[in-house]
Design an enzyme around this catalytic site. Structure first.
Site, mmCIF file in Angstrom:
data_model
loop_
_atom_site.group_PDB
_atom_site.id
_atom_site.type_symbol
_atom_site.label_atom_id
_atom_site.label_comp_id
_atom_site.label_asym_id
_atom_site.label_seq_id
_atom_site.Cartn_x
_atom_site.Cartn_y
_atom_site.Cartn_z
ATOM 1 N N LYS A 55 48.530 8.850 22.296
ATOM 2 C CA LYS A 55 48.430 8.320 20.942
ATOM 3 C C LYS A 55 49.555 8.912 20.098
ATOM 4 C CE LYS A 55 44.476 7.396 17.902
ATOM 5 N NZ LYS A 55 43.072 7.769 17.662
ATOM 6 N N GLU A 93 26.663 2.803 17.091
ATOM 7 C CA GLU A 93 25.831 2.807 15.892
ATOM 8 C C GLU A 93 24.355 2.612 16.205
ATOM 9 O OE1 GLU A 93 29.992 1.663 14.736
ATOM 10 O OE2 GLU A 93 28.577 0.987 16.273
ATOM 11 N N ARG A 97 25.634 -3.643 13.003
ATOM 12 C CA ARG A 97 25.405 -3.492 14.439
ATOM 13 C C ARG A 97 24.117 -2.735 14.739
ATOM 14 N NH1 ARG A 97 30.784 -3.692 16.924
ATOM 15 N NH2 ARG A 97 30.189 -2.130 18.445
#
Length: 626
Positions: free
Chosen positions: A277, A361, A389
């Site tokens: 990253k 979630e 969600r």
């Protein structure tokens, strides 16, 4: 070189020697554009070579490329002819920060909620198979934490059941520290695993010696044992999925070779790519927190972010730390949003009382239910858009059991820059149906502190606290109380309009009240503070006015405005109610203020519309009086 890239075919025509230069130019565009406007820089710097390889091997859009999550699709956009659009990345009328069907045929889905790409690709691959489109392959690129979401594993379980699905899954692994397996034997085994003759041989052996289970088990065990040594991700093959890797995701030629093997196998294959990253930009590579996952505007030379000032998240973060000192039963949960939701400060202060569950979630809410059953008070902090969600878990696992769980919704209302999927404009509607749930909406930082304390003090059911993105609003002190509601402005003379300002919309109502006064219409402004359940004092207040206007930064359908209208109907109060909120539509990306202006949620727009409503009502009543 980027000036000549109008689409994937131009990328295919480049020589191998030209690809490093292309990668360098792409990284320059990414850093320049994100420095000006902010954006998901780190993830995209890490997928440059990977994305080049994808577009050299597959034929987008004939082979659909699905990104999970969509924030790592910037390079894909550049290679599909949109490099010039990065001059206005995430700006109104400019390029979206996520895949967008309106922008390009190469963006199959507008994918920004995580862990969904595998399910999209599963369906696409099945459609290709049923329609006998044998020359098409669905490509799903998943990573950056999305594999921590349960939906991804549901998809993998189903994909594995279809051995001839034309589906390639690229796992972009930028969070692991181990080195890729290298060497001739590893490469040879990767080739064997995506060779149909190898599979046919295994089936032949199984058929011929299947009646001698000890011999077959021994051979199978040897095969698996070798792979366990050479491939650290054999769990994918345990699911029944072919696996290639790990591959150095920054070795473009190695990625191309692996992707071609996977494509030609004509069955579901995992290609495991190890990436870094922030690759190629030193400030991002050295950024300990998240390698510039999603910085705001920054100085390109140093990487220093431009000051944001004090934002709502800061107020929440500081107050939760303070409450944590008073309340040892307070614990915090987040879904891969530790820093964005401000829970990092709580984690530093109370490291044993914080849980980051990844992009999960649903699990976060039900785990919170378990913590509450165990005698603790969990605070679950997520972006408002992601609560969608976990609605079932909040309803059936938390509320049904009347558990003391506080859900904190950051980025509620219009968030703006990240577009349709990130606007938190649904929560005040979907949460209205949850029995026993209490919802608080602060209008400023002082009220956020106040209401958070009240929320975590509730012991007989769940609470929700929501606040918007951006700088915290100026404090508006009450001039009185109406039940538990704050009166922010009392009508001067004969009460005309009762303005109910939900959270940050209280300031809009205050602005409108001044303009209404100039039109001879007196206005009272109240802030309910708690919008579910509504204070019964609202019934009496409404009956003393000629019109009630409810203003909220949520979708108009089923929101607080509808709840107020229902409360007044149930109280036999026939004062007309006007509801002002966000139109029930998906909004294009733009700054929050610009969107609120477009949908009429400013003091001037509100005053104009209320003035017209009062005028119509007066004109319809006048003839009856004569």
């Amino acid at each position: 070189m980027l000036g000549s890239i109008k689409g994937p075919q131009d990328v295919k025509r480049l020589s191998v020697e030209e690809l490093p230069r292309l990668a360098g130019e792409i990284r320059d565009v990414l850093v320049d554009s994100c420095a000006r406007f902010g954006g998901h820089l780190g993830p995209n710097l890490g997928v440059v070579e990977l994305t080049i390889a994808v577009h050299r091997v597959f034929d987008s859009p004939h082979d659909p490329v699905i990104w999970d999550t969509g924030h790592q699709a910037y390079v894909h956009k550049i290679l599909t002819g949109r490099a010039a659009g990065f001059a206005a990345l995430k700006q109104e009328g400019g390029l979206s920060g996520y895949p967008s069907q309106a922008e390009s045929e190469h963006d199959f889905v507008e994918n920004s909620h995580a862990s969904t790409a595998l399910s999209y690709a599963d369906g696409l691959a099945k459609a290709f198979k049923l329609r006998r489109e044998h020359d098409r392959t669905a490509v799903a690129i998943i990573g950056d934490g999305a594999l921590t979401g349960g939906m991804a594993w549901e998809a993998l379980n189903n994909i594995a059941a279809f051995k001839d699905l034309p589906l390639v899954i690229v796992v972009n692994d930028n969070g692991r520290s181990y080195s890729p397996t290298i060497g001739g034997l590893a490469s040879h085994l990767s080739s064997l695993r995506v060779n149909r003759r190898y599979e046919d041989m295994l089936d032949f052996v199984k058929d011929k010696i299947g009646n001698v289970p000890v011999l077959y088990d021994a051979l199978h065990g040897f095969k698996k044992g070798v792979k366990d040594v050479l491939s650290p991700q054999v769990m994918f093959e345990d699911l029944g999925l072919k696996y290639v890797g790990p591959i150095d995701g920054h070795d473009e030629q190695a990625m191309e070779a692996a992707l071609r093997q996977a494509r030609d196998f004509r069955g579901p294959v995992i290609v495991h790519a190890l990436t870094q990253k922030g690759r190629g930009y030193t400030p991002a590579e050295n950024h300990d927190e998240d390698q510039f996952h999603s910085p705001g505007a920054f100085d390109r030379a140093t990487g220093a972010e431009k000051p944001k000032g004090r934002i709502w998240t800061n107020v929440f973060s500081e107050e939760l730390v303070r409450l944590g000192k008073e309340r040892e039963d307070l614990v915090a949960i987040t879904a891969a949003m530790l820093h964005p939701t401000g829970l990092n400060a709580f984690a530093e202060a109370y490291p044993e009382r914080i849980y980051d569950v990844g992009i999960a979630e649903q699990h976060a809410l039900t785990s919170a239910a378990g913590l509450a059953l165990g005698g603790l008070h969990p605070v679950v902090a997520v972006y408002a858009t992601f609560l969608n969600r976990a609605f079932d878990q909040l309803l059936m696992d938390v509320a049904l059991h009347r558990l003391p769980v506080t859900v904190v919704l950051d980025r509620a209302g219009v968030t703006g820059d990240d577009g349709a999927s990130h606007n938190g404009m649904w929560d005040l509607s979907i949460l209205q149906v949850v029995p026993g749930l209490r919802i608080a909406v602060p209008r400023d930082g002082d009220r956020l502190t106040e209401l958070l304390g009240e929320a975590v003090a509730v012991t007989d059911g769940p609470t929700v606290l929501r606040f918007p993105k951006g700088p915290v609003a100026e404090a508006i002190e009450p001039v009185g109380k109406l039940g538990e509601m704050d009166v922010l402005r009392a009508a001067d003379g004969d009460p005309g309009v009762l303005l109910v300002g939900v959270g940050p919309m209280a300031q809009v109502c205050m602005d409108a009240a001044v303009l209404l006064d100039a039109q001879g219409i007196s206005a009272t402004v109240v802030d309910p503070r708690w919008v579910k359940p509504l204070d019964e004092a609202l019934v009496l207040a409404a009956s003393a006015h000629k019109l009630v206007a409810v203003v909220e930064d949520n979708g108009r359908v089923g929101g607080v405005g509808d709840a107020v209208a229902r409360l007044l109907r149930d109280g036999d109060v026939d004062v007309p109610v006007r509801t002002f909120g966000i139109p029930q539509q998906f909004l294009d990306h733009a700054k929050r203020a610009a969107i609120l202006g477009k949908v009429g949620l400013t003091g001037q727009d509100l005053a104009r519309q209320i003035t017209e409503a009062v005028a119509k009502r007066t004109s319809s009543v006048e003839p009856a009086r004569r």
